[in-house]
Design an enzyme around this catalytic site. Structure first.
Site, PDB file in Angstrom:
ATOM      1  N   LYS A 177       0.760  -1.180   0.024  1.00  0.00           N
ATOM      2  CA  LYS A 177      -0.213   0.171  -0.176  1.00  0.00           C
ATOM      3  C   LYS A 177       0.791   1.263  -0.271  1.00  0.00           C
ATOM      4  CE  LYS A 177      -1.871   2.563   3.207  1.00  0.00           C
ATOM      5  NZ  LYS A 177      -1.649   3.852   2.557  1.00  0.00           N
ATOM      6  N   GLU A 250       9.290   1.159  11.153  1.00  0.00           N
ATOM      7  CA  GLU A 250      10.204   2.131  10.925  1.00  0.00           C
ATOM      8  C   GLU A 250       9.580   3.598  11.033  1.00  0.00           C
ATOM      9  OE1 GLU A 250      11.913   1.196   7.060  1.00  0.00           O
ATOM     10  OE2 GLU A 250      12.005  -0.924   7.671  1.00  0.00           O
ATOM     11  N   CYS A 284      13.725  10.249   6.849  1.00  0.00           N
ATOM     12  CA  CYS A 284      13.470   9.774   8.206  1.00  0.00           C
ATOM     13  C   CYS A 284      14.751  10.037   9.237  1.00  0.00           C
ATOM     14  CB  CYS A 284      13.072   8.363   8.319  1.00  0.00           C
ATOM     15  SG  CYS A 284      14.221   7.026   7.571  1.00  0.00           S
ATOM     16  N   GLU A 382      10.016  16.683  15.218  1.00  0.00           N
ATOM     17  CA  GLU A 382      10.582  16.358  14.064  1.00  0.00           C
ATOM     18  C   GLU A 382       9.903  17.102  12.780  1.00  0.00           C
ATOM     19  OE1 GLU A 382       9.042  12.604  12.115  1.00  0.00           O
ATOM     20  OE2 GLU A 382      11.031  12.302  10.996  1.00  0.00           O
TER      21      GLU A 382
HETATM   22  P1  NAD Z   1       2.347   8.432   7.900  1.00  0.00           P
HETATM   23  O1  NAD Z   1       2.298   7.782   9.151  1.00  0.00           O
HETATM   24  O2  NAD Z   1       1.255   9.636   7.754  1.00  0.00           O
HETATM   25  O3  NAD Z   1       1.925   7.491   6.555  1.00  0.00           O
HETATM   26  C1  NAD Z   1       2.746   6.418   6.411  1.00  0.00           C
HETATM   27  C2  NAD Z   1       1.770   5.395   5.789  1.00  0.00           C
HETATM   28  O4  NAD Z   1       0.891   4.934   6.648  1.00  0.00           O
HETATM   29  C3  NAD Z   1       0.979   5.899   4.717  1.00  0.00           C
HETATM   30  O5  NAD Z   1       0.995   4.872   3.510  1.00  0.00           O
HETATM   31  C4  NAD Z   1      -0.462   6.218   5.237  1.00  0.00           C
HETATM   32  O6  NAD Z   1      -1.445   5.997   4.189  1.00  0.00           O
HETATM   33  C5  NAD Z   1      -0.677   5.017   6.166  1.00  0.00           C
HETATM   34  N1  NAD Z   1      -1.245   4.969   7.118  1.00  0.00           N
HETATM   35  C6  NAD Z   1      -1.999   6.335   7.749  1.00  0.00           C
HETATM   36  N2  NAD Z   1      -2.663   6.081   8.920  1.00  0.00           N
HETATM   37  C7  NAD Z   1      -2.587   4.817   9.056  1.00  0.00           C
HETATM   38  C8  NAD Z   1      -3.283   3.902   9.811  1.00  0.00           C
HETATM   39  N3  NAD Z   1      -3.886   4.158  11.005  1.00  0.00           N
HETATM   40  N4  NAD Z   1      -2.830   2.486   9.880  1.00  0.00           N
HETATM   41  C9  NAD Z   1      -2.235   1.877   8.851  1.00  0.00           C
HETATM   42  N5  NAD Z   1      -1.556   2.780   7.719  1.00  0.00           N
HETATM   43  C10 NAD Z   1      -1.818   4.238   7.816  1.00  0.00           C
HETATM   44  O7  NAD Z   1       3.895   9.037   7.522  1.00  0.00           O
HETATM   45  P2  NAD Z   1       4.278  10.091   6.290  1.00  0.00           P
HETATM   46  O8  NAD Z   1       3.794  11.398   6.505  1.00  0.00           O
HETATM   47  O9  NAD Z   1       3.832   9.301   5.094  1.00  0.00           O
HETATM   48  O10 NAD Z   1       5.630   9.926   6.332  1.00  0.00           O
HETATM   49  C11 NAD Z   1       6.441  10.574   6.964  1.00  0.00           C
HETATM   50  C12 NAD Z   1       6.986   9.936   8.326  1.00  0.00           C
HETATM   51  O11 NAD Z   1       7.522   8.597   7.910  1.00  0.00           O
HETATM   52  C13 NAD Z   1       8.074  10.855   9.216  1.00  0.00           C
HETATM   53  O12 NAD Z   1       7.862  10.693  10.616  1.00  0.00           O
HETATM   54  C14 NAD Z   1       9.369   9.904   8.754  1.00  0.00           C
HETATM   55  O13 NAD Z   1      10.476  10.056   9.950  1.00  0.00           O
HETATM   56  C15 NAD Z   1       9.008   8.514   8.755  1.00  0.00           C
HETATM   57  N6  NAD Z   1       9.831   7.771   8.044  1.00  0.00           N
HETATM   58  C16 NAD Z   1      10.474   6.748   8.643  1.00  0.00           C
HETATM   59  C17 NAD Z   1      11.461   5.862   7.965  1.00  0.00           C
HETATM   60  C18 NAD Z   1      12.127   4.920   8.816  1.00  0.00           C
HETATM   61  O14 NAD Z   1      12.896   4.088   7.987  1.00  0.00           O
HETATM   62  N7  NAD Z   1      12.266   5.087  10.234  1.00  0.00           N
HETATM   63  C19 NAD Z   1      11.592   6.163   6.763  1.00  0.00           C
HETATM   64  C20 NAD Z   1      10.799   7.087   5.888  1.00  0.00           C
HETATM   65  C21 NAD Z   1       9.883   7.818   6.942  1.00  0.00           C
END
Ligand code: NAD
Length: 482
Positions: A177, A250, A284, A382
């Site tokens: 997804k 992650e 991230c 962040e």
């Molecule tokens: P997000 O948490 O808003 O969304 C991530 C994914 O989760 C999307 O596909 C979203 O549709 C889905 N999602 C949203 N709500 C959900 C739920 N309740 N249940 C299941 N899935 C759900 O994150 P974002 O804004 O897309 O990404 C930015 C964040 O990701 C930042 O905090 C960044 O640090 C983190 N990130 C971490 C890593 C790592 O490897 N640690 C890598 C990249 C990004």
């Protein structure tokens, strides 16, 4: 996501379910963050389409796990080759939905063949505990079942395929997804690779805010590999608890960089500038707070500001753009809020901090702050964008304590005389620390966070093992009943 005239937008994107392209019953708009125009309309997966994909993945699992690993590896390698063959078109599409400059989009898309190639060379080990006249005792690593891979919008392709490739090689079937902000390139990849795998082995589903929770609570899914924010990670864990799904999380970070006296100011500033502002700060493990020793604070800050002045922020599809827009309106508004908070609290801006109004696109200028208070939002939260606080210190023990005094612990970096810097690296409470370099993610290095940056690791053999479970078999070599 906004409403638009559906006649103008590309609606040819399809879900991938059970080996076939499936048209959306309803759609949502995907916006180009540089122009705010609609790039395309993505299918909004319904509950019954998800159920169909889960059923297909469950059905495909028994044959796929029994397929010799060499064949699974070859098919995953073939997926990588197919993506590599279409990298130019895919990268342009990625720039239009994600915003990053085309050269950076090529790296993001190129990560898929890289991870597919890497995973296709990995075979989980068998641990032999005893191999004697009495018995054979061994632990095998077997697949978990149906895996759901959920990706964020900052590296839509890299983050997807470093889950999908090892999950498939390990013998799982997968539902991928992408983020609703950046689903199109992933869907296009689905159309390209659909005939490589048996039906149901890889399904790709785009959808709105309901789809993720439907997946993480679905009884037909055995494992969730999630990359995203810490706040969402908590919700995923709660939801997955209902069926005790396996999890790899992650999550977010607030990585500190510690800059010591004795550095080469210009060279360090160049590397740290990339560490902080690469992908418009939407990484991230970007350097998100930089603690700089008093002795080098001013020259170092000046060098960073000079680099910031030269950097070109603009539309990623245009030649000469170094940094694209912020990916979506929600994040743009959050960053504007952080800048407004710093203005309201009288923080000193060394660069940036002014947002032009009335223009299209989610553009935030490279912004550098001079020693805001430790408890300010820009230090504690962040930012995930091109705003960097520089923080002055004279006692390195205090700087280390501050670096560790956050709820997250993803990565960090230390810059200075190697021995001293490495000793400090050992004291940082994070999954990864880089010393005098930044961001290398070699295949043999486990990648993962501590504390509320999540758990489980990605990358190489450690990442492959996350998609397996141990199966220990003890066989007596005495005749039965003897
Ligand atoms: P997000 O948490 O808003 O969304 C991530 C994914 O989760 C999307 O596909 C979203 O549709 C889905 N999602 C949203 N709500 C959900 C739920 N309740 N249940 C299941 N899935 C759900 O994150 P974002 O804004 O897309 O990404 C930015 C964040 O990701 C930042 O905090 C960044 O640090 C983190 N990130 C971490 C890593 C790592 O490897 N640690 C890598 C990249 C990004």
């Amino acid at each position: 996501m906004s409403e638009t005239n559906p006649m103008q937008a590309d609606t040819s994107f399809e879900l991938l379910i059970d080996g076939a392209g499936v048209a959306g019953e309803r759609h949502f708009d995907v916006i180009n963050p540089a122009t705010e125009e609609v790039v395309g309309r993505a299918p909004d997966c319904t509950r019954s389409q998800l159920d169909a994909a889960v059923a297909a993945a469950r059905k495909a699992f028994s044959d796929w796990k029994a397929t010799p690993i060499g064949e699974r590896q070859a098919k995953v390698a073939a997926i990588g080759d197919m993506i590599a063959a279409h990298i130019d078109d895919l990268s342009r599409l990625l720039t239009s939905e994600q915003g990053k400059p085309v050269a950076r989009a090529v790296e993001d898309v190129g990560a898929a063949p890289y991870f597919c190639g890497l995973s296709s060379k990995l075979t989980p080990p068998v641990d032999i505990h005893e191999d004697s006249a009495e018995r054979l005792s061994a632990t095998y690593r077997v697949p978990i079942g149906v895996v759901c891979a959920i990706s964020p919008w900052n590296f839509p392709i890299a983050d997807s395929f470093w889950k999908v490739a090892p999950a498939l090689v390990a013998g799982n079937t997968v539902l991928l997804k992408p983020s609703p902000f950046t689903p199109l390139t992933t869907l296009r990849i689905g159309a390209l690779i659909r005939d490589i795998l048996p039906p149901g082995v890889l399904n790709i589903l785009s959808g709105g805010d309901d789809l993720g929770p439907w997946m993480t609570s679905h009884p037909g899914i055995d494992k969730v590999a999630f990359t995203g924010s810490t706040a969402t990670g908590r919700r995923v864990m709660q939801s997955a608890a209902q069926t005790l799904k396996r999890l790899t999380l992650e999550l977010g970070g607030n990585d500190a960089a510690i800059v010591l006296p004795g550095i080469d100011v210009k060279a360090t500033a160049e590397k740290l500038f990339g560490a902080a502002f690469g992908n418009t700060g939407q990484v991230c493990f970007a350097a998100k707070r930089v603690y700089v020793h008093d002795d080098v604070y001013e020259p170092f800050a000046n060098a960073l500001v000079e680099l910031g002045k030269q950097a070109k922020v603009g539309d990623g599809s245009k030649q000469g753009t170094d940094f694209g827009p912020v990916q979506n309106r929600q994040q743009f508004e959050r960053l504007k809020g952080l800048i407004a908070d710093s203005h309201a609290n009288g923080h000193n801006f060394l660069l940036g901090g002014d947002i032009k109004t009335g223009n299209k696109g989610y553009f935030i200028p490279i912004t550098i702050l001079d020693n805001p208070p430790e408890d300010s939002r820009i230090v504690q939260e962040e930012q995930f964008g091109p705003i960097l606080p520089l923080l002055r210190f004279d006692d390195v023990d205090v700087a280390i304590d501050k670096a560790n005094a956050v709820e997250v612990g993803l990565g960090g970096s230390v810059w200075g005389p190697p021995e001293q810097a490495e000793a400090i690296a050992h004291r940082l409470d994070t999954g990864m620390v880089w010393v005098n370099e930044y961001g290398s993610v070699a295949p043999s290095q486990p990648f993962g966070g501590r504390k509320q940056s999540g758990f489980g690791v990605a990358n190489g053999m450690s990442g492959l093992l996350e998609f397996t479970q141990p199966h220990t078999i003890v066989t007596s070599r005495q005749a039965a009943g003897a």
